[in-house]
Enzyme design. Structure first.
Site, PDB file in Angstrom:
ATOM      1  N   LEU A  33      33.292  -4.426  12.272  1.00 47.21           N
ATOM      2  CA  LEU A  33      33.874  -3.063  12.013  1.00 47.21           C
ATOM      3  C   LEU A  33      34.657  -2.446  10.624  1.00 47.21           C
ATOM      4  O   LEU A  33      35.255  -2.268  10.574  1.00 47.21           O
ATOM      5  CB  LEU A  33      35.752  -4.132  12.513  1.00 47.21           C
ATOM      6  CG  LEU A  33      34.756  -4.387  14.448  1.00 47.21           C
ATOM      7  CD1 LEU A  33      36.601  -5.960  13.951  1.00 47.21           C
ATOM      8  CD2 LEU A  33      35.724  -4.036  14.860  1.00 47.21           C
ATOM      9  N   THR A 117      18.584  10.363  16.330  1.00 47.42           N
ATOM     10  CA  THR A 117      19.432  11.716  15.478  1.00 47.42           C
ATOM     11  C   THR A 117      18.069  12.647  15.993  1.00 47.42           C
ATOM     12  O   THR A 117      16.990  13.062  15.482  1.00 47.42           O
ATOM     13  CB  THR A 117      19.966  11.253  14.543  1.00 47.42           C
ATOM     14  OG1 THR A 117      20.314  13.041  13.778  1.00 47.42           O
ATOM     15  CG2 THR A 117      18.676  10.719  13.379  1.00 47.42           C
ATOM     16  N   TYR A 141      18.770   9.157   5.788  1.00 46.54           N
ATOM     17  CA  TYR A 141      19.039   8.552   6.620  1.00 46.54           C
ATOM     18  C   TYR A 141      18.490   9.471   8.359  1.00 46.54           C
ATOM     19  O   TYR A 141      17.235   8.212   9.156  1.00 46.54           O
ATOM     20  CB  TYR A 141      20.817   9.701   7.418  1.00 46.54           C
ATOM     21  CG  TYR A 141      20.844  10.129   8.836  1.00 46.54           C
ATOM     22  CD1 TYR A 141      21.856   8.665   8.987  1.00 46.54           C
ATOM     23  CD2 TYR A 141      20.987  10.942   9.254  1.00 46.54           C
ATOM     24  CE1 TYR A 141      22.160   8.492  10.275  1.00 46.54           C
ATOM     25  CE2 TYR A 141      21.454  10.425  10.739  1.00 46.54           C
ATOM     26  CZ  TYR A 141      21.873   9.951  11.612  1.00 46.54           C
ATOM     27  OH  TYR A 141      21.985   9.839  12.410  1.00 46.54           O
ATOM     28  N   HIS A 189      32.157  16.210  10.117  1.00 45.62           N
ATOM     29  CA  HIS A 189      32.498  16.554  10.484  1.00 45.62           C
ATOM     30  C   HIS A 189      32.733  17.475  11.003  1.00 45.62           C
ATOM     31  O   HIS A 189      34.415  17.547  11.549  1.00 45.62           O
ATOM     32  CB  HIS A 189      31.931  16.009  12.097  1.00 45.62           C
ATOM     33  CG  HIS A 189      30.937  14.711  11.799  1.00 45.62           C
ATOM     34  ND1 HIS A 189      31.111  13.355  12.092  1.00 45.62           N
ATOM     35  CD2 HIS A 189      29.414  14.387  12.197  1.00 45.62           C
ATOM     36  CE1 HIS A 189      30.371  12.471  11.837  1.00 45.62           C
ATOM     37  NE2 HIS A 189      28.942  13.110  11.360  1.00 45.62           N
ATOM     38  N   GLY A 283      20.518  21.283   1.947  1.00 52.68           N
ATOM     39  CA  GLY A 283      19.896  20.269   3.443  1.00 52.68           C
ATOM     40  C   GLY A 283      20.443  20.451   4.455  1.00 52.68           C
ATOM     41  O   GLY A 283      19.957  20.210   5.740  1.00 52.68           O
TER      42      GLY A 283
HETATM   43  N1  UFG Z   1      30.456  22.873   8.767  1.00 51.99           N
HETATM   44  C1  UFG Z   1      31.177  23.401   7.795  1.00 51.99           C
HETATM   45  N2  UFG Z   1      32.253  23.208   6.960  1.00 51.99           N
HETATM   46  C2  UFG Z   1      33.120  21.658   6.930  1.00 51.99           C
HETATM   47  C3  UFG Z   1      32.179  20.335   7.867  1.00 51.99           C
HETATM   48  C4  UFG Z   1      30.477  21.426   8.538  1.00 51.99           C
HETATM   49  O1  UFG Z   1      31.095  24.611   7.998  1.00 51.99           O
HETATM   50  O2  UFG Z   1      33.739  21.384   6.888  1.00 51.99           O
HETATM   51  C5  UFG Z   1      29.341  23.305   9.216  1.00 51.99           C
HETATM   52  C6  UFG Z   1      27.857  22.267   8.394  1.00 51.99           C
HETATM   53  O3  UFG Z   1      27.719  23.101   7.585  1.00 51.99           O
HETATM   54  C7  UFG Z   1      27.368  22.483   9.628  1.00 51.99           C
HETATM   55  C8  UFG Z   1      27.787  21.896  11.099  1.00 51.99           C
HETATM   56  O4  UFG Z   1      29.760  22.489  10.313  1.00 51.99           O
HETATM   57  O5  UFG Z   1      26.431  23.448   9.679  1.00 51.99           O
HETATM   58  C9  UFG Z   1      28.279  21.084  11.539  1.00 51.99           C
HETATM   59  O6  UFG Z   1      28.661  19.692  10.524  1.00 51.99           O
HETATM   60  P1  UFG Z   1      28.566  18.617  10.732  1.00 51.99           P
HETATM   61  O7  UFG Z   1      29.092  17.780   9.271  1.00 51.99           O
HETATM   62  O8  UFG Z   1      29.296  18.384  11.734  1.00 51.99           O
HETATM   63  O9  UFG Z   1      27.620  17.546  11.512  1.00 51.99           O
HETATM   64  P2  UFG Z   1      25.928  18.543  10.952  1.00 51.99           P
HETATM   65  O10 UFG Z   1      25.089  19.227  11.554  1.00 51.99           O
HETATM   66  O11 UFG Z   1      25.108  17.969   9.290  1.00 51.99           O
HETATM   67  O12 UFG Z   1      25.306  16.333  11.085  1.00 51.99           O
HETATM   68  C10 UFG Z   1      24.955  16.517  12.657  1.00 51.99           C
HETATM   69  C11 UFG Z   1      25.274  14.745  12.368  1.00 51.99           C
HETATM   70  C12 UFG Z   1      24.067  13.781  11.954  1.00 51.99           C
HETATM   71  C13 UFG Z   1      23.212  14.159  11.860  1.00 51.99           C
HETATM   72  C14 UFG Z   1      22.836  15.312  11.520  1.00 51.99           C
HETATM   73  C15 UFG Z   1      21.859  16.525  11.469  1.00 51.99           C
HETATM   74  O13 UFG Z   1      26.355  14.172  12.499  1.00 51.99           O
HETATM   75  O14 UFG Z   1      24.612  12.668  12.427  1.00 51.99           O
HETATM   76  O15 UFG Z   1      23.524  16.728  12.567  1.00 51.99           O
HETATM   77  O16 UFG Z   1      21.233  17.645  11.159  1.00 51.99           O
HETATM   78  F1  UFG Z   1      22.330  14.264  10.877  1.00 51.99           F
END
Ligand code: UFG
Length: 329
Positions: A33, A117, A141, A189, A283
């Protein structure tokens, strides 16, 4: 089957618990939790508050429950945090999984479905990504998850573990009945952040990079609905074969840009969503889209949600009706 679910109070885990129960399986949740929510677990499903690092408690619980299978969700999943605190990620995601696997081996529980992932691929050579592409994660990660996949392969050979690593793309959405959904603190996210702007809880959404080599300049991701992840897990656990370590991508096969998600959110919510264009987030690969052909064929799995509007609408129903999430943090 009697299924032991680690991290069953978390976002993906809690949706899978519901899917398992609906399919007639008996479920026990084990969750510390820290990020999970008690209210995400149905009242009639036992929730044991425990940590995987507590090997003695884990063993007692596992042996008393006479489980046929384990679904293992418990993990940390913040990419940025993993870069700053790598050993915390190796401890929680890798070492704790080792503790779990040792207990499973000793108690002869030989079925496991594991949350992997798309981050294990790093920056893929090509898209859509097939499972046979090289796995070259670029952050702790992704590395911690890949190292677990190796342990599963070696365990299949050595002691007959039957496992399935599901490599999720971007998990999103909420339960169709609106009862549970995404509640991360902090939230990082895209879809929940955009919807928090629609709710007036945030002033704007910052787009991380508008100069990518994609049609609209923003990153493209494969948004897979959490209930479709849940059905993939249920099928995987029912189809496991002892002595075999398998791995499947779980995505829709369709990419959506950041701008497309924001547009969909404007349409679905009918509310203005202020946008700021910012620099790239370190990244972030430009495009991550799954080739999910293997899981479709192996389990006859099909995602129910492929339309971006329906995906965002599903998340919106949850966020609009639960503006404070589960209300426990
Ligand atoms: N993004 C924005 N603005 C924000 C948040 C996100 O432009 O405020 C963009 C990111 O750059 C990305 C897309 O929205 O292009 C999605 O971003 P998220 O953070 O929602 O998700 P990620 O693709 O970074 O992450 C997901 C999973 C992780 C995993 C990763 C693998 O949540 O656990 O994919 O690349 F590691």
């Amino acid at each position: 089957m009697r299924v032991f679910v680690t991290g069953g109070a978390g976002y993906v885990g809690s949706h899978c618990v519901r899917e398992l129960v609906a399919a007639g399986h008996q479920v026990v949740v084990y969750d510390n939790l820290v990020y999970g929510h008690r209210k995400a677990v149905p009242d009639d499903v036992p929730l044991i508050e425990g940590d995987l690092a507590d090997g003695a408690k884990l063993r007692t619980t596992l042996s008393e429950g006479r489980f046929d299978a384990v679904m293992h969700f418990a993990a940390y999943a913040y990419v940025g945090e993993s870069v700053e605190r790598p050993l915390v990620y190796y401890r929680n995601n890798l070492a704790n999984t080792l503790t779990l696997l040792e207990a499973m081996r000793d108690l002869e529980i030989r079925r496991l479905v594991f949350s992997s992932t798309c981050a294990t691929y790093g920056e893929p050579e090509r898209v859509p990504i097939v499972e046979s592409l090289p796995q070259k994660p670029i952050n702790p990660y992704g590395r911690s998850k890949l190292a677990v996949e190796w342990m599963l392969e070696d365990s299949a050979r050595a002691w007959g573990l039957g496992s399935c690593a599901l490599r999720y793309f971007n998990a999103c959405g909420a339960a169709r009945d609106g009862s549970i959904g995404e509640d991360h603190r902090p939230e990082t996210h895209l879809i929940p952040l955009v919807l928090q702007v629609a709710l007036g809880q945030r002033a704007k959404i910052t787009i991380f990079g508008t100069d990518y080599e994609t049609p609209d300049g923003t990153c493209i991701r494969d948004y897979i609905h959490v209930e479709d992840l849940a059905s993939a897990h249920r099928l995987a656990i029912e189809e496991l074969e002892f002595g075999r370590a398998d791995a499947f991508n779980v995505g829709t096969g369709q990419g959506q840009s950041v701008r497309a998600i924001i547009e969909a959110a404007r349409r679905v919510t009918g509310r203005p969503i202020a946008v700021e264009e910012g620099p790239r987030r370190p990244g972030d690969p430009p495009v991550l889209v799954a080739d999910a052909g293997r899981i479709r064929k192996a389990f006859r799995w099909e995602p129910a949600y492929v339309d971006v509007g329906e995906i965002v609408a599903s998340a919106w129903r949850w966020h609009e009706s639960h503006p404070r999430g589960f209300g426990d943090r």
